[in-house]
Motif scaffolding. Structure first.
Motif, PDB file in Angstrom:
ATOM      1  N   GLU A 149      16.217  43.273 -49.356  1.00  0.00           N
ATOM      2  CA  GLU A 149      15.098  42.493 -49.489  1.00  0.00           C
ATOM      3  C   GLU A 149      15.093  41.531 -48.423  1.00  0.00           C
ATOM      4  OE1 GLU A 149      14.595  40.059 -52.999  1.00  0.00           O
ATOM      5  OE2 GLU A 149      16.651  39.195 -52.760  1.00  0.00           O
ATOM      6  N   PHE A 150      13.722  41.169 -47.984  1.00  0.00           N
ATOM      7  CA  PHE A 150      13.405  40.148 -47.155  1.00  0.00           C
ATOM      8  C   PHE A 150      13.663  38.544 -47.596  1.00  0.00           C
ATOM      9  CE2 PHE A 150      10.988  37.737 -43.869  1.00  0.00           C
ATOM     10  CZ  PHE A 150      10.138  36.916 -44.382  1.00  0.00           C
ATOM     11  N   VAL A 151      14.267  37.821 -46.821  1.00  0.00           N
ATOM     12  CA  VAL A 151      14.476  36.449 -47.228  1.00  0.00           C
ATOM     13  C   VAL A 151      13.610  35.277 -46.512  1.00  0.00           C
ATOM     14  CG1 VAL A 151      16.242  34.587 -47.356  1.00  0.00           C
ATOM     15  CG2 VAL A 151      16.858  36.895 -47.917  1.00  0.00           C
ATOM     16  N   TRP A 192      16.005  37.005 -41.647  1.00  0.00           N
ATOM     17  CA  TRP A 192      17.244  37.134 -42.756  1.00  0.00           C
ATOM     18  C   TRP A 192      16.823  37.982 -43.960  1.00  0.00           C
ATOM     19  CZ3 TRP A 192      22.119  35.141 -42.238  1.00  0.00           C
ATOM     20  CH2 TRP A 192      22.292  34.383 -41.199  1.00  0.00           C
ATOM     21  N   PHE A 193      17.638  38.947 -44.122  1.00  0.00           N
ATOM     22  CA  PHE A 193      17.529  39.752 -45.574  1.00  0.00           C
ATOM     23  C   PHE A 193      18.566  39.606 -46.157  1.00  0.00           C
ATOM     24  CE2 PHE A 193      13.623  42.218 -44.040  1.00  0.00           C
ATOM     25  CZ  PHE A 193      13.600  41.829 -42.866  1.00  0.00           C
ATOM     26  N   TYR A 212       8.690  31.430 -42.424  1.00  0.00           N
ATOM     27  CA  TYR A 212       7.871  32.167 -43.346  1.00  0.00           C
ATOM     28  C   TYR A 212       9.066  32.565 -44.480  1.00  0.00           C
ATOM     29  CZ  TYR A 212       5.115  34.959 -46.546  1.00  0.00           C
ATOM     30  OH  TYR A 212       4.378  35.363 -47.421  1.00  0.00           O
ATOM     31  N   TYR A 213       9.072  32.444 -45.885  1.00  0.00           N
ATOM     32  CA  TYR A 213       9.805  32.568 -46.728  1.00  0.00           C
ATOM     33  C   TYR A 213       9.423  33.544 -47.804  1.00  0.00           C
ATOM     34  CZ  TYR A 213      12.081  28.699 -44.260  1.00  0.00           C
ATOM     35  OH  TYR A 213      12.550  27.866 -43.450  1.00  0.00           O
ATOM     36  N   ALA A 214      10.218  34.590 -48.385  1.00  0.00           N
ATOM     37  CA  ALA A 214      10.008  35.187 -49.668  1.00  0.00           C
ATOM     38  C   ALA A 214       9.876  34.174 -50.689  1.00  0.00           C
ATOM     39  CB  ALA A 214      10.919  36.016 -49.829  1.00  0.00           C
ATOM     40  N   ARG A 264      13.591  26.503 -51.415  1.00  0.00           N
ATOM     41  CA  ARG A 264      15.239  26.373 -51.546  1.00  0.00           C
ATOM     42  C   ARG A 264      15.883  26.797 -50.230  1.00  0.00           C
ATOM     43  NH1 ARG A 264      18.453  29.508 -54.710  1.00  0.00           N
ATOM     44  NH2 ARG A 264      16.893  31.295 -54.609  1.00  0.00           N
ATOM     45  N   PHE A 265      15.164  27.773 -49.386  1.00  0.00           N
ATOM     46  CA  PHE A 265      15.578  28.061 -48.032  1.00  0.00           C
ATOM     47  C   PHE A 265      15.061  27.526 -47.109  1.00  0.00           C
ATOM     48  CE2 PHE A 265      16.644  32.742 -50.161  1.00  0.00           C
ATOM     49  CZ  PHE A 265      17.640  32.258 -50.911  1.00  0.00           C
ATOM     50  N   THR A 266      15.901  27.397 -45.917  1.00  0.00           N
ATOM     51  CA  THR A 266      15.366  26.747 -44.860  1.00  0.00           C
ATOM     52  C   THR A 266      16.046  27.575 -43.697  1.00  0.00           C
ATOM     53  OG1 THR A 266      15.180  24.664 -45.617  1.00  0.00           O
ATOM     54  CG2 THR A 266      15.116  24.718 -43.152  1.00  0.00           C
TER      55      THR A 266
END
Length: 124
Positions: free
Chosen positions: A46-48, A36-37, A59-61, A67-69
């Motif tokens: 930008e990378f999410v 996801w971007f 893996y997350y930014a 907060r992101f899943t």
């Protein structure tokens, strides 16, 4: 060939939650890691975050950690981005993308298929 279509964007109040979906066509969806971007007005994409082909690893930014899943359902050819405690700075067009790198990548140029994007607007 994989075609990707995002959905679930819209207007959400700060502090709320949203769930974006990405539906893929093609029989080989499970062979791709999915990323996801996002791109805010006037800013670069930008990378999410990403999820591996099996869904066993994500893996997350830094901006999204906690907060992101990201999750996926290979049987339904879908990948999801859950965003909790949204902030005005999360306002952007969100894109899902597919890469042949099974372990995923933070680099946009590693992704070969992209969706059209879905707009997320967070009101304060």
């Amino acid at each position: 060939q994989v075609q990707l279509v995002e959905s679930g964007g819209g207007l959400v109040q700060a502090g709320g939650s949203l769930r974006l979906s990405c539906t893929a066509s093609g029989r080989t969806f499970s062979l791709y890691a999915m990323g996801w971007f996002r791109q805010a007005p006037g800013k670069e994409r930008e990378f999410v975050g990403f999820i591996t082909w099996s869904g066993s690893s994500t893996y997350y930014a830094d901006s999204g950690k906690g907060r992101f899943t990201i999750s996926r359902d290979n049987a339904k050819n879908m990948v999801f981005l859950q965003v909790n405690s949204v902030k005005p700075e999360d306002t952007a067009v969100y894109f899902c993308a597919a890469t042949r790198q099974a372990s995923g990548s933070v680099y946009a140029n590693a992704y070969v298929y992209w969706g059209q994007g879905t707009q997320v607007t967070v009101s304060s």
